[in-house]
Write an enzyme that holds these catalytic residues in place. Structure first.
Site, mmCIF file in Angstrom:
data_model
loop_
_atom_site.group_PDB
_atom_site.id
_atom_site.type_symbol
_atom_site.label_atom_id
_atom_site.label_comp_id
_atom_site.label_asym_id
_atom_site.label_seq_id
_atom_site.Cartn_x
_atom_site.Cartn_y
_atom_site.Cartn_z
ATOM 1 N N HIS A 1 -6.035 -4.434 9.990
ATOM 2 C CA HIS A 1 -5.885 -4.674 11.494
ATOM 3 C C HIS A 1 -4.446 -4.425 11.961
ATOM 4 O O HIS A 1 -3.545 -5.234 11.978
ATOM 5 C CB HIS A 1 -6.223 -5.850 12.082
ATOM 6 C CG HIS A 1 -8.049 -6.053 11.962
ATOM 7 N ND1 HIS A 1 -8.780 -5.144 12.845
ATOM 8 C CD2 HIS A 1 -8.683 -6.640 11.074
ATOM 9 C CE1 HIS A 1 -10.114 -5.563 12.421
ATOM 10 N NE2 HIS A 1 -10.072 -6.333 11.318
ATOM 11 N N CYS B 1 -10.339 -0.669 10.295
ATOM 12 C CA CYS B 1 -11.285 -1.819 9.752
ATOM 13 C C CYS B 1 -12.717 -0.877 9.838
ATOM 14 O O CYS B 1 -12.877 -0.269 8.941
ATOM 15 C CB CYS B 1 -11.203 -2.804 10.597
ATOM 16 S SG CYS B 1 -12.293 -4.484 9.807
ATOM 17 N N GLU C 1 -3.363 -3.786 14.881
ATOM 18 C CA GLU C 1 -3.092 -4.481 16.011
ATOM 19 C C GLU C 1 -2.844 -5.904 15.836
ATOM 20 O O GLU C 1 -2.612 -6.535 16.934
ATOM 21 C CB GLU C 1 -4.472 -4.296 16.922
ATOM 22 C CG GLU C 1 -5.651 -4.832 16.679
ATOM 23 C CD GLU C 1 -6.394 -4.533 15.390
ATOM 24 O OE1 GLU C 1 -6.245 -3.400 15.004
ATOM 25 O OE2 GLU C 1 -7.593 -5.035 15.213
#
Lengths: 196, 251
Positions: free
Chosen positions: A178, A77, A180
């Site tokens: 993202h 990001c 994650e």
């Protein structure tokens, strides 16, 4: 394997730590030069604003350090955007690892909403950073600025305009989305990066 | 193409999920972390955890819960309930929440929206609006729908956007619990008025209602609680249906 997360003034760092732990890796979160240089993998994550984070990196001499890393480095990001040449967000010169400009989305009548928030597909996958079966998989995005498609683009997503969902050059890898927060697909990509 | 999102909402009291659940082979029905993981595995795109505890002790329990969710769930999640000031926001984001949802506090103190946006970014700030359709107007309410205000849905949503809200979560009190569909007309107007995402809430009873919220209401996401908790609608089945109906969803 030693995985280091670069500690700086950005949010969301603990989300990346949690994601690594879910795939069985306990990372170290640090801004220590030696620890970062010695790590097997380095992750440069974050949610934040380009100009202020860039200023922080410079003040802490992390800018030159990041550029000089030789092991696989993954930007996520704002991490990816800071690895580009320049950002329109705060009109700031960035790390210039990728020769690309970060631009603000200009809404269209069909796609009016900025930030680009939610799940979108990654396509035209290239490079060893993606397992090929992930073509057209959905991943999670939250961003108002984007990197246009360029020679380092390794995945394309279309929102308002086709843009770089991922970049790769030498030992530097980066995703706009993202990893994650991208469920099983994200874990797959993370595991793949850790295996590089 | 950006997918329309399906968001289960979990009410939490003293660390336990409040509304009953009815999943086959699902043992820890009351455990919000297990339930969240279960929804995530079924294909939920995001989760909302709403703290309905009133006590100080309960708040601490909720923060601990947020840490556990952040550690174990790999999709974004929003937390709401009892957020009154920046230190609540800071506490919950530090615990690992991706977004916070503010409702009554935003109406009482609209500057809170600006403070959140400035400190953490717009994307973190979901402004939840409970509104009831009365005398041809959508009147906003406080305190879980108990206290009427002099604010109205469309103007308040616009103000929230201008102050820095990243999303609007609109619950129609008129439709909530009735299970006859979302407030599609109001959703459509809201979605056209704003340039931030709109989450539909209140009224889901069957799969068609989700389709209508997306197609007629032009919502970016649809939230529901009981239809998921009681197993009346499975998230995977719902998404298969929506895809067949031409709605872009993440499969």
């Amino acid at each position: 394997m030693q995985v280091a997360i670069i500690k700086y003034n950005a949010g969301n760092i603990c989300s990346v730590e949690n994601a690594l732990k879910r795939v069985g890796v306990t990372p170290v979160i640090t801004d220590d030069k030696e620890t970062l240089q010695k790590a097997d993998k380095v992750i440069f994550p974050g949610v934040g604003e380009a100009a202020s984070t860039m200023q922080y990196l410079k003040a802490h001499r992390l800018d030159e350090l990041i550029k000089g890393l030789r092991q696989p480095v993954l930007g996520i990001c704002i991490g990816m955007q800071l690895m580009c040449r320049h950002s329109e967000e705060g009109d700031v010169d960035c790390l210039n690892i990728f020769d690309a400009e970060v631009k603000r989305f200009v809404p269209t009548p069909q796609e009016r909403k900025v930030p680009h928030m939610g799940w979108n597909t990654i396509e035209q996958l290239k490079s060893d950073m993606f397992p090929i079966e992930l073509e057209k998989s959905f991943v999670y995005f939250v961003h108002s600025y984007y990197v246009p498609v360029n020679k380092n683009t390794t995945a394309v997503t279309d929102y308002i305009t086709p843009f770089s969902a991922a970049l790769h050059k030498d030992n530097f890898y980066a995703t706009q989305f993202h990893i994650e927060k991208s469920g099983k697909v994200g874990e797959h990509i993370l595991n793949h990066f850790l295996s590089l | 193409m950006l997918a329309k999102r399906i968001i289960p909402c979990l009410d939490v009291k003293d660390g336990e999920t409040v509304k009953g659940v009815n999943f086959v082979n699902f043992r820890s029905a009351g455990d919000p972390v297990e339930l969240g993981k279960c929804y995530s595995d079924q294909g939920a795109d995001e989760l909302v955890y709403l703290d309905i505890t009133a006590s100080h002790e309960g708040r601490k329990t909720f923060t601990e819960l947020v840490k556990k969710v952040a550690a174990q769930v790999s999709i974004p999640f929003t937390v709401g309930g009892g957020i009154n000031e920046m230190k609540d926001v800071d506490r919950l984001l530090s615990a690992g929440a991706d977004k916070v949802s503010i409702n009554s506090a935003a109406i009482r103190n609209p500057n809170l929206i600006e403070d959140i946006a400035k400190n953490f970014g717009c994307q973190v700030c979901v402004v939840a609006i409970d509104a009831n359709f009365e005398a041809d107007m959508w009147r906003c309410y406080l305190n879980g729908g108990r206290v009427p205000t002099d604010k109205y849905l469309f103007s308040w949503a616009k103000e929230a956007q201008e102050r820095g809200a990243g999303e609007i979560l609109f619950t129609s009190m008129t439709h909530d619990g009735v299970k006859e569909g979302y407030a599609n007309e109001a959703l459509n107007r809201l979605s056209n008025d704003l340039n931030i995402p709109v989450i539909a809430s209140g009224g889901a009873g069957k799969r068609e209602h989700f389709r209508d919220a997306f197609i007629k209401g032009n919502a970016d996401a649809a939230l529901a609680a009981s239809v998921f908790h009681f197993g009346e609608i499975g998230i995977r089945d719902l998404k298969t249906y929506l895809a067949e109906e031409g709605v872009c969803v993440r499969m």
